[in-house]
Design an enzyme around this catalytic site. Structure first.
Site, PDB file in Angstrom:
ATOM      1  N   GLU A  80       0.883  -1.155   0.021  1.00  0.00           N
ATOM      2  CA  GLU A  80      -0.059  -0.060   0.061  1.00  0.00           C
ATOM      3  C   GLU A  80       0.718   1.196  -0.011  1.00  0.00           C
ATOM      4  OE1 GLU A  80      -3.534  -1.669   2.744  1.00  0.00           O
ATOM      5  OE2 GLU A  80      -2.165  -0.074   3.469  1.00  0.00           O
ATOM      6  N   CYS A  91       2.557   8.529   1.733  1.00  0.00           N
ATOM      7  CA  CYS A  91       3.126   7.490   2.919  1.00  0.00           C
ATOM      8  C   CYS A  91       3.566   6.283   1.981  1.00  0.00           C
ATOM      9  CB  CYS A  91       1.896   7.276   3.726  1.00  0.00           C
ATOM     10  SG  CYS A  91       2.405   6.054   5.139  1.00  0.00           S
ATOM     11  N   CYS A 125       4.438  -7.053   8.027  1.00  0.00           N
ATOM     12  CA  CYS A 125       5.195  -6.481   9.327  1.00  0.00           C
ATOM     13  C   CYS A 125       5.415  -7.543  10.224  1.00  0.00           C
ATOM     14  CB  CYS A 125       4.666  -5.491   9.729  1.00  0.00           C
ATOM     15  SG  CYS A 125       5.906  -4.669  10.880  1.00  0.00           S
ATOM     16  N   CYS A 176       2.413  -5.118  16.292  1.00  0.00           N
ATOM     17  CA  CYS A 176       1.870  -4.069  16.849  1.00  0.00           C
ATOM     18  C   CYS A 176       0.219  -4.264  16.991  1.00  0.00           C
ATOM     19  CB  CYS A 176       1.979  -2.612  16.219  1.00  0.00           C
ATOM     20  SG  CYS A 176       3.506  -2.120  16.162  1.00  0.00           S
ATOM     21  N   CYS A 213      -2.671  -3.036  14.691  1.00  0.00           N
ATOM     22  CA  CYS A 213      -2.386  -2.628  13.393  1.00  0.00           C
ATOM     23  C   CYS A 213      -2.839  -3.618  12.375  1.00  0.00           C
ATOM     24  CB  CYS A 213      -1.007  -2.477  13.319  1.00  0.00           C
ATOM     25  SG  CYS A 213      -0.205  -2.212  11.543  1.00  0.00           S
ATOM     26  N   GLY A 251       5.423  -2.123   7.467  1.00  0.00           N
ATOM     27  CA  GLY A 251       6.815  -2.642   7.815  1.00  0.00           C
ATOM     28  C   GLY A 251       7.425  -1.410   8.589  1.00  0.00           C
ATOM     29  N   GLU A 252       8.607  -2.099   9.080  1.00  0.00           N
ATOM     30  CA  GLU A 252       9.649  -1.150   9.947  1.00  0.00           C
ATOM     31  C   GLU A 252      10.611  -0.858   9.039  1.00  0.00           C
ATOM     32  OE1 GLU A 252       9.977   0.202  13.146  1.00  0.00           O
ATOM     33  OE2 GLU A 252      11.747   0.565  12.061  1.00  0.00           O
ATOM     34  N   SER A 259       9.985   6.374   9.817  1.00  0.00           N
ATOM     35  CA  SER A 259       9.424   6.247  11.200  1.00  0.00           C
ATOM     36  C   SER A 259       9.741   4.813  11.615  1.00  0.00           C
ATOM     37  CB  SER A 259       7.647   6.403  11.147  1.00  0.00           C
ATOM     38  OG  SER A 259       6.999   6.072  12.121  1.00  0.00           O
ATOM     39  N   SER A 313       7.389   5.762  16.917  1.00  0.00           N
ATOM     40  CA  SER A 313       6.170   5.495  17.458  1.00  0.00           C
ATOM     41  C   SER A 313       6.100   4.942  18.880  1.00  0.00           C
ATOM     42  CB  SER A 313       5.522   4.282  16.432  1.00  0.00           C
ATOM     43  OG  SER A 313       5.450   4.899  15.157  1.00  0.00           O
ATOM     44  N   LEU A 314       5.751   5.795  19.659  1.00  0.00           N
ATOM     45  CA  LEU A 314       5.742   5.450  21.210  1.00  0.00           C
ATOM     46  C   LEU A 314       4.443   4.792  21.592  1.00  0.00           C
ATOM     47  CD1 LEU A 314       8.179   5.695  22.757  1.00  0.00           C
ATOM     48  CD2 LEU A 314       7.336   7.916  23.964  1.00  0.00           C
ATOM     49  N   HIS A 315       3.420   5.494  21.418  1.00  0.00           N
ATOM     50  CA  HIS A 315       2.070   4.926  21.476  1.00  0.00           C
ATOM     51  C   HIS A 315       1.780   4.404  22.995  1.00  0.00           C
ATOM     52  CE1 HIS A 315       1.704   4.962  17.208  1.00  0.00           C
ATOM     53  NE2 HIS A 315       2.187   3.876  17.195  1.00  0.00           N
ATOM     54  N   ASN A 361      -7.997   4.484  13.413  1.00  0.00           N
ATOM     55  CA  ASN A 361      -9.014   3.976  12.502  1.00  0.00           C
ATOM     56  C   ASN A 361      -9.142   2.297  12.869  1.00  0.00           C
ATOM     57  OD1 ASN A 361      -9.434   6.231  10.784  1.00  0.00           O
ATOM     58  ND2 ASN A 361      -7.430   6.033   9.834  1.00  0.00           N
ATOM     59  N   CYS A 374      -3.384   1.358   8.081  1.00  0.00           N
ATOM     60  CA  CYS A 374      -2.299   0.855   7.601  1.00  0.00           C
ATOM     61  C   CYS A 374      -2.506  -0.653   7.345  1.00  0.00           C
ATOM     62  CB  CYS A 374      -1.048   1.143   8.432  1.00  0.00           C
ATOM     63  SG  CYS A 374       0.337   0.155   7.955  1.00  0.00           S
TER      64      CYS A 374
HETATM   65  S1  SF4 Z   1       2.289  -0.174  13.058  1.00  0.00           S
HETATM   66 FE1  SF4 Z   1       4.081  -0.353  11.828  1.00  0.00          FE
HETATM   67  S2  SF4 Z   1       5.601  -1.204  12.704  1.00  0.00           S
HETATM   68 FE2  SF4 Z   1       3.677  -1.716  13.949  1.00  0.00          FE
HETATM   69  S3  SF4 Z   1       2.955  -3.777  13.045  1.00  0.00           S
HETATM   70 FE3  SF4 Z   1       1.949  -2.083  11.930  1.00  0.00          FE
HETATM   71  S4  SF4 Z   1       3.251  -1.729  10.100  1.00  0.00           S
HETATM   72 FE4  SF4 Z   1       4.436  -2.949  11.520  1.00  0.00          FE
END
Ligand code: SF4
Length: 363
Positions: free
Chosen positions: A96, A111, A118, A122, A125, A168-169, A200, A223-225, A299, A346
């Site tokens: 994407e 983006c 990934c 998370c 996600c 992805g990371e 990021s 990304s701390l969250h 979302n 995402c």
């Molecule tokens: S938020 Fe980013 S790092 Fe975390 S699982 Fe989703 S795509 Fe991967």
């Protein structure tokens, strides 16, 4: 996978042309035309200005180095103009990329993804639900950029900034990400500008240090969250590997080397990380750091891997969270929620397309 022109840096193509018996100096012209015109560069009607293709080169490139390895599999356009592209890769995987209109009528932000799927897990996600498949190549990242720029142009906008916040990371695919960034930022190629690009990360400490060591003048977002390791470990399994203090220390090193504030990403989840206590703890953890906090609306993506149905924080809760941060002298902004009427989260479009198996939405 056979190589495509998008896989080539300038020195790579110079070497290739020399191997074919052409003057390597043509490489810059070819790539400049490619980045300016995207995949139409090989069309006979494509105007390259005063420069003329050397005899046979266009045909040879067309046969051996096609301009791109991706094709558009699906396209969704939200009421706010946010456009989500699902690109099919040469090996049939999909990825994407998203174009987001700016407040300014002539600008847009892009983006891009750095991996297929990934592994970070998370919990909120959609990208992580199908697991990690493979790293993207630099060329596949470049092609997302070109596809987004094409979309932006069609909408009368200029692609002004690019963030690696898709699937992805990026710091776990750093070589390909850096190679793509160098081509996208290069004035002779993508001409985006280093400072317009944000990498990021979920907080991979060695990756942050590796990015710092490159000296590249990109922007960093972390990304701390969550403001404490226990809450973070529930949301981001990676939180068990790297403590917040270590992540912020690595971010400090990056910031000190660049002189520009690092952005802290914080997705507000109802009843999970959005209380005033969490805000105060975040302010304490950040202390006197000159970092900016980006507050993100969530979302929903259905039940998480752990079976949790995360919800977006109500507006008044989010406002109170931001006010508490600001009361503690933390710079905090809301990032506008994009495309709520499409698969905005995402990985959501990719996952829905895969689940449907046949038929992809909104070509
Ligand atoms: S938020 Fe980013 S790092 Fe975390 S699982 Fe989703 S795509 Fe991967």
């Amino acid at each position: 996978m056979p190589p495509a022109l998008s896989d080539f840096s300038l020195p790579d193509l110079e070497r290739q042309l020399a191997t074919w018996g052409y003057n390597p100096a043509h490489a810059a012209r070819v790539l400049r035309a490619y980045y300016a015109a995207e995949k139409t560069v090989f069309d006979d009607a494509h105007d390259t200005g005063p420069w003329r293709w050397p005899a046979g080169l266009r045909e040879r490139l067309r046969a051996q180095l096609p301009p791109g390895a991706t094709s558009l599999a699906a396209r969704q356009v939200a009421a706010d103009g946010t456009t989500k592209l699902l690109l099919r890769l040469a090996d049939a995987h999909t990825v994407e990329a998203v174009l987001m209109p700016d407040f300014r009528a002539d600008r847009a932000a892009g983006c891009v993804s750095s991996q297929v799927g990934c592994a970070m897990g998370c919990d909120f996600c959609a990208s992580t639900k199908t697991g990690f498949e493979r790293n993207l190549t630099a060329g596949e990242i470049v092609e997302q950029f070109l596809a987004l720029r094409h979309e932006a142009r069609a909408a009368g906008r200029r692609l002004q900034t690019l963030v690696f916040m898709g699937t992805g990371e990026p710091l776990l695919n750093l070589d390909a990400v850096l190679a793509a960034v160098e081509r996208m930022a290069d004035n002779r190629l993508g001409a985006l500008g280093w400072r317009q690009i944000t990498v990021s990360t979920v907080g991979i400490v060695p990756g942050i240090d590796a990015l710092t060591a490159t000296g590249l003048n990109v922007h960093l977002a972390v990304s701390l969250h969550a403001p404490d390791d226990a809450t973070r470990a529930q949301l981001l399994p990676m939180g068990r590997r790297f403590a917040i203090a270590d992540i912020l220390a690595a971010a400090d090193r990056f910031q000190a080397s660049r002189g520009r504030p690092v952005t802290i990403q914080y997705c507000l989840l109802k009843g999970v990380n959005d209380s005033l206590y969490h805000a105060r703890t975040l302010a304490t953890v950040l202390g006197a750091r000159r970092m900016h906090v980006n507050l993100l609306g969530y979302n929903p993506t259905g039940l998480s891997l752990r079976g949790v149905g995360y919800e977006r924080s109500p507006d008044e809760t989010a406002e109170a969270f931001a006010a508490e941060l600001r009361a503690h002298r933390v710079v905090a902004h809301f990032r506008r929620s994009r495309g709520p009427d499409i698969d905005a989260a995402c990985g959501q479009l990719r996952r829905r397309a895969a689940e449907a198996e046949v038929g992809l939405p909104d070509f």
